[in-house]
Design a protein around this motif. Structure first.
Motif, mmCIF file in Angstrom:
data_model
loop_
_atom_site.group_PDB
_atom_site.id
_atom_site.type_symbol
_atom_site.label_atom_id
_atom_site.label_comp_id
_atom_site.label_asym_id
_atom_site.label_seq_id
_atom_site.Cartn_x
_atom_site.Cartn_y
_atom_site.Cartn_z
ATOM 1 N N VAL A 211 -1.725 -27.577 -1.989
ATOM 2 C CA VAL A 211 -1.829 -26.530 -1.182
ATOM 3 C C VAL A 211 -1.681 -27.374 -0.183
ATOM 4 N N ALA A 212 -1.424 -26.520 1.914
ATOM 5 C CA ALA A 212 -2.085 -26.742 2.836
ATOM 6 C C ALA A 212 -2.661 -26.108 3.405
ATOM 7 N N ALA A 213 -3.694 -26.442 4.189
ATOM 8 C CA ALA A 213 -4.608 -25.229 4.575
ATOM 9 C C ALA A 213 -4.868 -26.335 5.976
ATOM 10 N N TYR A 214 -3.722 -24.897 6.701
ATOM 11 C CA TYR A 214 -3.675 -25.249 8.440
ATOM 12 C C TYR A 214 -5.041 -24.349 8.838
ATOM 13 N N TYR A 215 -5.987 -25.389 9.777
ATOM 14 C CA TYR A 215 -6.913 -25.438 10.184
ATOM 15 C C TYR A 215 -7.373 -24.791 11.743
ATOM 16 N N GLY A 216 -6.178 -24.011 11.754
ATOM 17 C CA GLY A 216 -6.410 -23.361 13.275
ATOM 18 C C GLY A 216 -6.014 -25.156 14.545
ATOM 19 N N ASP A 217 -5.838 -24.757 15.718
ATOM 20 C CA ASP A 217 -5.172 -25.252 16.739
ATOM 21 C C ASP A 217 -6.617 -25.687 17.657
ATOM 22 N N ASN A 218 -7.331 -25.154 17.571
ATOM 23 C CA ASN A 218 -8.718 -25.174 18.175
ATOM 24 C C ASN A 218 -9.144 -26.511 18.162
ATOM 25 N N ALA A 219 -9.844 -27.107 19.097
ATOM 26 C CA ALA A 219 -11.333 -27.659 18.599
ATOM 27 C C ALA A 219 -12.547 -27.666 19.363
ATOM 28 N N VAL B 60 -4.800 -29.395 7.359
ATOM 29 C CA VAL B 60 -3.262 -29.977 7.779
ATOM 30 C C VAL B 60 -3.522 -29.259 9.177
ATOM 31 N N ASN B 61 -2.817 -29.616 10.503
ATOM 32 C CA ASN B 61 -3.215 -29.183 11.898
ATOM 33 C C ASN B 61 -2.005 -28.799 12.782
ATOM 34 N N GLU B 62 -1.654 -28.217 13.984
ATOM 35 C CA GLU B 62 -0.921 -27.833 14.372
ATOM 36 C C GLU B 62 0.242 -28.712 14.479
#
Length: 636
Positions: A517-525, A570-572
């Protein structure tokens, strides 16, 4: 050659080595799908073939543990430096990372004060260590400050850390106002005005429309005096300035206190890193055994971070002027709660991007030109302001941390960054804590096994304290850490433990991590990759829908993922620039592949990420998760 769908780890007791194979359940096995082919032996990290017997028996240097070699108060003994390096060599270590640091807990002032870090006397000692390490075939690193934040005695106010502040003045109209607006209480003598706005004063109501705000910036004189014809009603006048925080290094050696740098500034990073590199090269033809500089965890005080050209960078990236939205940073909602949240998203992401580009990425560029690498603890172990995966990916060597008998575990974060950015090594600050001398090899093995399963493949003991003549027994000790050094009662028999660690790390440096699985954690910081596990000796402080390390909500809930499956976050940036689809799998240029992309548990998403994910779906990718409903940005 087919890649076996299992992971092989070496776990051993102190004097006996046992090879343990853990069969891995997989979606492919359940569905009867053929496994992904492994890379040929010629492209494995060592270039010696997959699981070479020779390298298993004699692990290479990059698999061997290092230690954070604390030179307490900068006070050292050259003969002891030589002895300690010889002992590292004898016991099978790779070398050490020199860390000039203060004695935070030394109420009786037992440890003498040494010279200023990177001053003439300090350089003589560092060069002595370099000469001896080169003679012994060891490698060295150096933490890039006498602290854990970047900075030093050579940093002036021009390159010191900055923050945005505001003051408030209440005014009644109609009237003619001509007064000097007060500076914010925390403002130092290094101050520059950014903007002045007046907003209606409606008591507890904090939402104002953009149309109601009055821009008074042009009516502010150079002396801070505002000349304004006040309209009818009550008004709150907000004066925004940036100032030099004057923040100094945490815990420097006594003669090494200096300013923390502006981590958002490329110029400040250039000044800082080049000063260190130039100093180290004085009187030498090259850096010899010195292979890396280390950027420790970011622990600058919480603030509205700023840098002098912040507005120009923001406009260029987001296409709008942030100044009318600055009241949001002072607790005022502008336009609406949702619009204010979108601005905060853009502001924090700009801070993250400037810090990554201007500090972590730039530091790597600078040292790479000199033949060195950056080892960076850029994740959410400190007071991170960044997209940690992007920051770790911008560094040469991503570094996490795991603590003994503590909740502080961020190893999975560093491992994910390494996997998605095509890096082999996953380093970690290892065995930190306050157990002091209570544990030894058996205790170390127990928690190291957990860290290895989270993706670690390179150990860095926290700490290996230098023991000058007169330190006595058990000797000098850094306040936090397993005190692993030549004064341990079991040091004479530490070799087998270190060999076992080296073999385990060597095996895990081969081949390629298998994730489902690639878990996209969003583009927030800032953002976070939650700890997969923490030290088994402590009870989690928070429920399992929170990160066990920091207590924040899980950005992606993977609790339904069955035992035996694994994942990367993974990230944006990776989705936009590195991810594609082949035969229904999400693949990265370096060979990583995933069966599934899971979206973050939120209803907002960046437009760029949404468009790219739609393209991936059209190409055959499988995507699951919360359906996005709106943008998280004010960017058009």
């Amino acid at each position: 050659m087919k890649r076996p769908r299992f992971c092989t780890l070496v776990f051993s007791a102190l004097l006996a080595f046992t090879l343990v194979s853990c069969q891995k359940n997989t979606p492919e096995a359940d569905a009867g799908v053929e496994s992904v082919s492994a890379p040929p032996p010629s492209v494995t990290p060592t270039g010696e073939g997959f699981l070479s017997r020779e390298l298993f028996d004699h692990p290479p240097l990059q698999a061997r543990p290092m230690g954070l070699w604390t030179w307490m108060n900068g006070y050292v003994d050259h003969n002891q430096i030589t002895y300690e390096l010889e002992q590292m060599k004898e016991k099978g270590m790779r070398g050490a990372i020199i860390w000039d640091i203060g004695a935070l807990i030394d109420p009786d002032k037992i440890i003498p004060s040494g010279p200023e870090f990177l001053g003439p006397e300090s350089l003589v000692s560092i060069h002595h260590a370099m000469d001896e390490a080169e003679r012994l075939g060891l490698e060295l690193g150096l933490i890039a400050a006498s602290s854990w934040n970047s900075g030093g005695t050579w940093i002036t106010e021009k390159h010191g850390s900055r923050a945005l502040l505001s003051s408030e003045t209440k005014v009644q109209g109609p009237s003619q106002f001509s007064e000097v607006l007060p500076l914010p209480q925390k403002a130092t003598n290094v101050v520059e005005d950014i903007a002045v706005y007046a907003i209606p004063d409606r008591g507890d109501q904090t939402v104002v429309s953009n149309e109601e705000m009055l821009d008074l910036t042009d009516q502010l004189g150079p002396d801070g005096r505002l000349n304004w014809q006040v309209p009818e009603g009550k008004w709150r006048v907000l004066r925004f300035v940036w100032h030099g925080t004057g923040e100094h290094l945490n815990c420097p050696s006594p003669k090494s206190s200096g300013l923390v740098i502006d981590h958002l500034s490329r110029e400040a990073t250039d000044t800082h890193i080049n000063h260190i590199l130039d100093a180290l090269l004085q009187g030498r033809k090259d850096y010899g055994p010195l292979k890396l500089l280390m950027l420790d965890s970011y622990e600058v005080r919480a603030a509205n971070d700023w840098t002098p050209d912040f507005i120009e960078h923001f406009k260029a990236h987001y296409g709008y002027d942030p100044k009318p939205w600055l009241p949001v940073l002072a607790g005022v909602q502008v336009g609406s709660e949702e619009k204010s949240a979108r601005f905060l998203h853009d502001y924090h992401k700009q801070v993250s991007d400037l810090m990554i580009e201007g500090h972590y990425g730039r530091a790597s560029e600078l040292v790479n030109k000199r033949g060195l690498k950056i080892l960076s603890q850029a994740g959410h172990g400190g007071y991170a302001r960044v997209d940690p995966l992007k920051a770790l990916g911008a560094s040469d060597l991503p570094m996490g941390e795991f603590w003994n008998h503590r909740k502080n575990w961020v190893t999975k974060e560093a491992a994910s960054a390494a996997h998605i950015y095509g890096k082999t090594l996953v380093n970690s600050e290892s065995f930190t804590g306050w157990q002091h001398w209570q544990d030894g090899p058996a205790g170390y093995k127990r928690i190291l096994d957990v860290a290895l399963c989270a993706g670690l493949n390179q150990v860095n003991f926290h700490t290996f304290a230098h023991q000058p003549k007169g330190a006595g027994l058990p000797g000098y000790a850094y306040h936090a850490g397993e005190h692993f050094n030549v004064n341990n009662t079991w040091w004479p028999v530490a070799g087998p433990m270190l060999e076992d660690m080296s073999r385990s790390c060597h095996l895990l440096q081969q081949g390629r991590f298998v994730a489902d699985v690639a878990a996209y954690y969003g583009d927030n910081a800032p953002n976070l990759v939650p700890a997969k596990r923490i030290a088994p000796t402590v009870k989690p402080r928070w429920s399992d829908d929170h990160c066990l390390h920091c207590g924040k909500k899980l950005p992606v809930d993977l609790r339904s993922l069955a035992f035996g499956y694994d994942y990367d976050f993974v990230n944006e940036e990776v989705i936009l620039t590195r991810m594609s689809v082949q035969d229904g799998k999400l693949v990265l240029p370096d060979g990583m592949s995933y069966r599934l992309l899971v979206l973050p548990d939120r209803k907002t998403i960046s437009l760029a990420a949404l468009q790219r994910i739609a393209e991936l779906v059209e190409a055959g990718a499988t995507v699951v998760g919360t359906k996005p409903e709106r943008s998280n940005s004010l960017k058009g």
